[in-house]
Design a protein around this motif. Structure first.
Motif, PDB file in Angstrom:
ATOM      1  N   SER A   1       0.875  -1.297  -0.055  1.00  0.00           N
ATOM      2  CA  SER A   1      -0.057  -0.081   0.023  1.00  0.00           C
ATOM      3  C   SER A   1       0.873   1.327  -0.044  1.00  0.00           C
ATOM      4  N   GLU A   2       1.968   1.257   0.702  1.00  0.00           N
ATOM      5  CA  GLU A   2       2.835   2.470   0.727  1.00  0.00           C
ATOM      6  C   GLU A   2       3.208   2.730  -0.572  1.00  0.00           C
ATOM      7  N   TYR A   3       3.804   1.557  -1.211  1.00  0.00           N
ATOM      8  CA  TYR A   3       4.487   1.896  -2.708  1.00  0.00           C
ATOM      9  C   TYR A   3       3.316   2.389  -3.550  1.00  0.00           C
ATOM     10  N   GLU A   4       2.012   1.849  -3.448  1.00  0.00           N
ATOM     11  CA  GLU A   4       1.168   2.252  -4.341  1.00  0.00           C
ATOM     12  C   GLU A   4       0.718   3.752  -4.181  1.00  0.00           C
ATOM     13  N   LEU A   5       1.075   4.137  -2.887  1.00  0.00           N
ATOM     14  CA  LEU A   5       0.624   5.538  -2.467  1.00  0.00           C
ATOM     15  C   LEU A   5       1.753   6.505  -3.069  1.00  0.00           C
TER      16      LEU A   5
END
Length: 227
Positions: free
Chosen positions: A157-161
């Motif tokens: 999720s952090e990477y997608e953000l």
């Protein structure tokens, strides 16, 4: 072939998931305990994990936290617990999605495919015209943040953000827009979970997370990214 690790101690449900996902052309490995799940994570090297929170040998949220610390692959948590607090805890421990039992195996497949599509989605590199100004970038092959040339590991999720932020610098996103972008409009949405993801990102990329320079809060709206 996409590899799915299913950690589920319910034999009937586990066999059904294995059969269905195998028929849908996934390579499935099912285990019934946290201990076997830890071993399978290392040996099987899955592309996604389906994790039941009620396991016989460990507390589910801690298992989720362990998986997240060891791997950035997406994790879908399944549980009979319906309370918002349980959902929030799972997300804070590293889950990327949450399905309440009983659930449709077709919906599980769709959610897995949605997360895998987002992983494979093209993210344009930072323009090379002004490399000196680009302090934060992305390594697309390793799915990591690059901070002054240093690799920073992230969750799914952090990477997608960060992929969304770096693609639209300066744009203000609401919490709902960010949640929809990383999980899909049909997945569980909780604005508190987004605040947790942002706080974790700030700790990783900001010189001082309490006075962020890159991920700015826009009060009453959401967040924006400044490189």
């Amino acid at each position: 072939m996409t590899k799915i690790l299913v950690v589920e101690d319910d034999s009937l449900l586990g066999e059904m998931l294995t059969l269905y996902l195998s028929e849908e052309q996934f390579d499935v490995r099912r285990v019934e305990t946290a201990k076997d799940g830890y071993d399978a994570l290392r040996r099987f090297d899955p592309d996604a994990i389906v994790l039941d929170l009620m396991l016989p040998d460990a507390e589910g949220a801690e298992v989720c936290r362990f998986f997240r610390e060891k791997s950035p692959v997406p994790i879908i948590v399944t549980s009979m617990k319906t309370a918002v607090a349980d959902r929030i805890r799972a997300i804070m421990c590293g889950a990327d999605d949450y399905l309440t039992k009983p659930y449709s195996v077709q919906e599980l497949k769709v959610r897995i495919m949605a997360m895998l599509r987002r992983i494979a989605a093209y993210s344009p590199p930072v323009p090379s015209a002004a490399p000196a100004r680009c302090r934060i970038g992305l390594d697309l092959e390793r799915r990591t943040i690059v901070l002054d040339g240093r690799q920073i590991e992230t969750t799914f999720s952090e990477y997608e953000l960060m992929k969304l932020f770096t693609k639209h610098p300066g744009r203000v996103f609401s919490r709902e827009e960010l949640l929809n972008a990383i999980r899909g409009a049909d997945s569980f949405v909780n604005e508190r979970a987004m605040d947790v993801h942002i706080a974790n990102l700030r700790r990783k990329i900001e010189p001082d997370a309490k006075q962020p320079q890159h991920i700015k809060t826009v009060w009453g709206v959401g967040y924006k990214f400044i490189n």
